[in-house]
Design a protein around this motif. Structure first.
Motif, PDB file in Angstrom:
ATOM      1  N   LEU A   1       0.752  -1.110  -0.055  1.00 17.53           N
ATOM      2  CA  LEU A   1      -0.049   0.031   0.019  1.00 17.53           C
ATOM      3  C   LEU A   1       1.021   1.133   0.114  1.00 17.53           C
ATOM      4  O   LEU A   1       1.715   1.500   1.074  1.00 17.53           O
ATOM      5  N   PHE A   2       0.834   1.893  -1.062  1.00 14.71           N
ATOM      6  CA  PHE A   2       1.894   3.072  -1.335  1.00 14.71           C
ATOM      7  C   PHE A   2       1.313   4.277  -1.485  1.00 14.71           C
ATOM      8  O   PHE A   2       0.242   4.413  -1.951  1.00 14.71           O
ATOM      9  N   VAL A   3       1.931   5.261  -0.893  1.00 18.08           N
ATOM     10  CA  VAL A   3       1.215   6.774  -1.184  1.00 18.08           C
ATOM     11  C   VAL A   3       2.375   7.459  -1.978  1.00 18.08           C
ATOM     12  O   VAL A   3       3.531   7.458  -1.546  1.00 18.08           O
ATOM     13  N   THR A   4       1.690   8.309  -2.923  1.00 16.54           N
ATOM     14  CA  THR A   4       2.558   9.005  -3.643  1.00 16.54           C
ATOM     15  C   THR A   4       1.768  10.512  -4.239  1.00 16.54           C
ATOM     16  O   THR A   4       0.512  10.305  -4.349  1.00 16.54           O
ATOM     17  N   HIS A   5       2.250  11.459  -4.550  1.00 14.16           N
ATOM     18  CA  HIS A   5       1.806  12.652  -5.189  1.00 14.16           C
ATOM     19  C   HIS A   5       1.937  12.713  -6.683  1.00 14.16           C
ATOM     20  O   HIS A   5       1.363  13.512  -7.536  1.00 14.16           O
ATOM     21  N   SER A   6       2.912  11.611  -7.202  1.00 14.38           N
ATOM     22  CA  SER A   6       3.222  11.537  -8.567  1.00 14.38           C
ATOM     23  C   SER A   6       2.234  10.672  -9.329  1.00 14.38           C
ATOM     24  O   SER A   6       2.258   9.358  -9.167  1.00 14.38           O
ATOM     25  N   ILE A   7       1.536  11.049 -10.432  1.00 11.59           N
ATOM     26  CA  ILE A   7       0.755  10.320 -11.186  1.00 11.59           C
ATOM     27  C   ILE A   7       1.554   9.350 -11.727  1.00 11.59           C
ATOM     28  O   ILE A   7       1.191   8.059 -11.861  1.00 11.59           O
ATOM     29  N   SER A   8       2.453   9.764 -12.418  1.00 13.67           N
ATOM     30  CA  SER A   8       3.507   8.824 -13.147  1.00 13.67           C
ATOM     31  C   SER A   8       3.871   7.566 -12.352  1.00 13.67           C
ATOM     32  O   SER A   8       3.867   6.507 -12.824  1.00 13.67           O
ATOM     33  N   GLU A   9       4.299   7.999 -11.422  1.00 18.90           N
ATOM     34  CA  GLU A   9       4.831   6.833 -10.112  1.00 18.90           C
ATOM     35  C   GLU A   9       3.625   5.748 -10.039  1.00 18.90           C
ATOM     36  O   GLU A   9       3.957   4.504  -9.939  1.00 18.90           O
ATOM     37  N   ALA A  10       2.666   6.289  -9.790  1.00 17.03           N
ATOM     38  CA  ALA A  10       1.507   5.560  -9.231  1.00 17.03           C
ATOM     39  C   ALA A  10       0.996   4.433 -10.342  1.00 17.03           C
ATOM     40  O   ALA A  10       0.840   3.512 -10.078  1.00 17.03           O
ATOM     41  N   ILE A  11       1.035   5.182 -11.662  1.00 22.85           N
ATOM     42  CA  ILE A  11       0.653   4.351 -12.791  1.00 22.85           C
ATOM     43  C   ILE A  11       1.725   2.979 -13.016  1.00 22.85           C
ATOM     44  O   ILE A  11       1.589   2.064 -13.444  1.00 22.85           O
ATOM     45  N   TYR A  12       3.235   3.467 -12.841  1.00 18.35           N
ATOM     46  CA  TYR A  12       3.969   2.840 -13.348  1.00 18.35           C
ATOM     47  C   TYR A  12       4.155   1.480 -12.268  1.00 18.35           C
ATOM     48  O   TYR A  12       4.591   0.429 -12.514  1.00 18.35           O
ATOM     49  N   LEU A  13       4.185   1.930 -10.815  1.00 20.28           N
ATOM     50  CA  LEU A  13       4.268   0.576  -9.986  1.00 20.28           C
ATOM     51  C   LEU A  13       2.672  -0.278  -9.785  1.00 20.28           C
ATOM     52  O   LEU A  13       3.119  -1.414  -9.218  1.00 20.28           O
ATOM     53  N   SER A  14       1.689   0.173 -10.064  1.00 24.97           N
ATOM     54  CA  SER A  14       0.537  -0.320  -9.430  1.00 24.97           C
ATOM     55  C   SER A  14      -0.127  -1.237 -10.101  1.00 24.97           C
ATOM     56  O   SER A  14      -0.214  -1.371 -11.500  1.00 24.97           O
ATOM     57  N   ASP A  15      -0.814  -2.216  -9.332  1.00 24.81           N
ATOM     58  CA  ASP A  15      -1.850  -3.112  -9.897  1.00 24.81           C
ATOM     59  C   ASP A  15      -3.320  -2.467  -9.932  1.00 24.81           C
ATOM     60  O   ASP A  15      -3.830  -2.483 -10.563  1.00 24.81           O
ATOM     61  N   LYS A  16      -3.367  -1.235  -8.872  1.00 19.51           N
ATOM     62  CA  LYS A  16      -4.614  -0.697  -8.636  1.00 19.51           C
ATOM     63  C   LYS A  16      -4.323   0.757  -8.076  1.00 19.51           C
ATOM     64  O   LYS A  16      -3.342   0.743  -7.272  1.00 19.51           O
ATOM     65  N   VAL A  17      -5.001   1.882  -8.658  1.00 20.18           N
ATOM     66  CA  VAL A  17      -4.822   3.053  -8.354  1.00 20.18           C
ATOM     67  C   VAL A  17      -6.125   3.645  -7.696  1.00 20.18           C
ATOM     68  O   VAL A  17      -6.981   3.337  -8.133  1.00 20.18           O
ATOM     69  N   VAL A  18      -5.976   4.210  -6.505  1.00 24.70           N
ATOM     70  CA  VAL A  18      -6.928   4.759  -5.806  1.00 24.70           C
ATOM     71  C   VAL A  18      -6.795   6.368  -5.694  1.00 24.70           C
ATOM     72  O   VAL A  18      -5.811   6.725  -5.031  1.00 24.70           O
ATOM     73  N   VAL A  19      -7.749   6.843  -6.205  1.00 22.86           N
ATOM     74  CA  VAL A  19      -7.478   8.503  -6.017  1.00 22.86           C
ATOM     75  C   VAL A  19      -8.469   9.183  -5.037  1.00 22.86           C
ATOM     76  O   VAL A  19      -9.704   8.823  -5.233  1.00 22.86           O
ATOM     77  N   PHE A  20      -7.886   9.910  -4.254  1.00 30.32           N
ATOM     78  CA  PHE A  20      -8.686  10.429  -3.187  1.00 30.32           C
ATOM     79  C   PHE A  20      -8.862  11.787  -3.594  1.00 30.32           C
ATOM     80  O   PHE A  20      -8.466  12.529  -4.226  1.00 30.32           O
ATOM     81  N   SER A  21     -10.314  12.175  -2.882  1.00 31.05           N
ATOM     82  CA  SER A  21     -10.885  13.638  -3.195  1.00 31.05           C
ATOM     83  C   SER A  21      -9.733  14.528  -2.233  1.00 31.05           C
ATOM     84  O   SER A  21      -9.013  14.002  -1.151  1.00 31.05           O
ATOM     85  N   ARG A  22     -10.099  15.787  -2.175  1.00 32.05           N
ATOM     86  CA  ARG A  22      -9.586  16.750  -1.349  1.00 32.05           C
ATOM     87  C   ARG A  22     -10.184  16.600   0.072  1.00 32.05           C
ATOM     88  O   ARG A  22     -11.247  15.567   0.147  1.00 32.05           O
ATOM     89  N   ARG A  23      -9.283  16.878   1.428  1.00 32.10           N
ATOM     90  CA  ARG A  23      -9.996  16.570   2.565  1.00 32.10           C
ATOM     91  C   ARG A  23     -11.334  17.432   2.850  1.00 32.10           C
ATOM     92  O   ARG A  23     -11.522  18.352   2.257  1.00 32.10           O
ATOM     93  N   PRO A  24     -12.233  16.498   3.422  1.00 35.91           N
ATOM     94  CA  PRO A  24     -12.142  15.257   4.135  1.00 35.91           C
ATOM     95  C   PRO A  24     -12.124  14.309   2.932  1.00 35.91           C
ATOM     96  O   PRO A  24     -12.752  14.212   1.931  1.00 35.91           O
ATOM     97  N   ALA A  25     -10.991  13.432   3.083  1.00 35.05           N
ATOM     98  CA  ALA A  25     -10.822  12.530   1.932  1.00 35.05           C
ATOM     99  C   ALA A  25     -11.716  11.368   1.739  1.00 35.05           C
ATOM    100  O   ALA A  25     -12.242  10.690   2.742  1.00 35.05           O
ATOM    101  N   ARG A  26     -12.261  11.244   0.494  1.00 35.32           N
ATOM    102  CA  ARG A  26     -13.060  10.017   0.135  1.00 35.32           C
ATOM    103  C   ARG A  26     -12.512   9.354  -1.117  1.00 35.32           C
ATOM    104  O   ARG A  26     -11.820   9.918  -1.826  1.00 35.32           O
ATOM    105  N   VAL A  27     -12.621   8.111  -1.270  1.00 36.51           N
ATOM    106  CA  VAL A  27     -12.394   7.418  -2.349  1.00 36.51           C
ATOM    107  C   VAL A  27     -13.208   8.022  -3.753  1.00 36.51           C
ATOM    108  O   VAL A  27     -14.510   8.036  -4.074  1.00 36.51           O
ATOM    109  N   HIS A  28     -12.490   8.899  -4.591  1.00 38.17           N
ATOM    110  CA  HIS A  28     -13.075   9.409  -5.776  1.00 38.17           C
ATOM    111  C   HIS A  28     -13.129   8.560  -7.070  1.00 38.17           C
ATOM    112  O   HIS A  28     -14.224   8.459  -7.987  1.00 38.17           O
ATOM    113  N   LEU A  29     -11.902   7.620  -7.168  1.00 38.15           N
ATOM    114  CA  LEU A  29     -11.926   6.709  -8.181  1.00 38.15           C
ATOM    115  C   LEU A  29     -11.078   5.620  -7.977  1.00 38.15           C
ATOM    116  O   LEU A  29     -10.036   5.976  -7.196  1.00 38.15           O
TER     117      LEU A  29
END
Length: 254
Positions: free
Chosen positions: A189-217
């Motif tokens: 379970l990995f946290v990053t601000h880099s879109i490119s890094e997230a796509i390169y590493l992941s099997d699944k990407v979870v995009v959070f909304s601004r605080r208060p955080a909800r799963v947006h996508l």
């Protein structure tokens, strides 16, 4: 079957007069051996969620399950890699890696063998006796990664671990992490601000909304395997970056 389950997790900081809602009904799950990245704006609650999954922080409400067991406090079957390596300056690389085994009372011949295997896997065999100040930032993070894996955890939690590194070193660390994951079979379970890094590493990407955080996508990735730096220039990669960028509000949705 889900290995990690995050169910309707809410976290509120502060007093009733000055509540700060960091997480609001956040839910996601993933299977054993999966690499999942949390992507979202700064301060949206990603690190808070990692700390809750680790048991270091209690949610205000909601449930966390790892391996079918409710998380109600700290437990031993995870490794945590932070943005800063936080190595003990008076210890060698090998002794930093072995520190968790000392805490667990398991610094034996098997632990020493495991430490040397991890140092070899991460290209640090020749630096086992070096102290942190003798290592580059990337090398220090490799030691931190080895330390997190020394007790063979099934879950690896990583909080923006490459954010302080230069771009070239960061790309190298991305490739190393994929190699380490393949070797260890750990869930990540990995946290990053880099879109490119997230796509390169992941099997699944979870995009959070601004605080208060909800799963947006939440979306799965099916990039050509094995991944290498050329993967970043494939149509599949570009499309995944576009999708994440839209979810973050960087691009207008079509």
């Amino acid at each position: 079957m889900a290995f990690v389950e995050i169910l309707n997790v809410r976290k509120v900081f502060g007093t009733k007069e000055n509540d700060i809602v960091a997480l609001d009904e956040a839910s996601l799950s993933f299977g054993e051996g999966e690499f999942v990245t949390l992507l979202g704006p700064s301060g949206c609650g990603k690190t808070t969620l990692l700390r809750i999954v680790s048991g270091l922080l209690r949610p205000s409400s909601g449930t966390i399950r790892v391996g079918g067991r409710d998380v109600t406090g700290p437990y031993s079957d995870y490794g945590f890699v932070f943005q800063q390596a936080s190595l003990m300056p008076w210890r060698s690389a090998r002794d930093n890696v072995l520190f968790p085994m000392e805490i667990l009372g398991k610094k034996d011949a098997e632990a020493l063998k495991r430490a040397d295997e991890l140092l070899e896997l991460t290209g640090l065999s020749n630096f086992a006796k070096s102290r942190p100040h003798e290592l580059s930032g990337g090398m220090q993070q490799r030691v931190s990664l080895c330390r997190a894996l020394i007790h063979r955890p099934k879950l690896l939690l990583m909080d923006e671990p490459f954010g302080a590194l230069d771009e070239f070193t960061r790309l190298e660390m991305n490739d190393l992490l994929l190699k380490v994951k393949e070797e260890t079979k750990a869930s990540v379970l990995f946290v990053t601000h880099s879109i490119s890094e997230a796509i390169y590493l992941s099997d699944k990407v979870v995009v959070f909304s601004r605080r208060p955080a909800r799963v947006h996508l939440e979306f799965d990735l099916s990039l050509p395997a094995p991944r290498n730096q050329a993967t970043r220039f494939t149509p599949e990669f570009t499309e995944a970056e576009r999708r994440a960028s839209e979810a973050l509000g960087i691009l207008g949705a079509h």
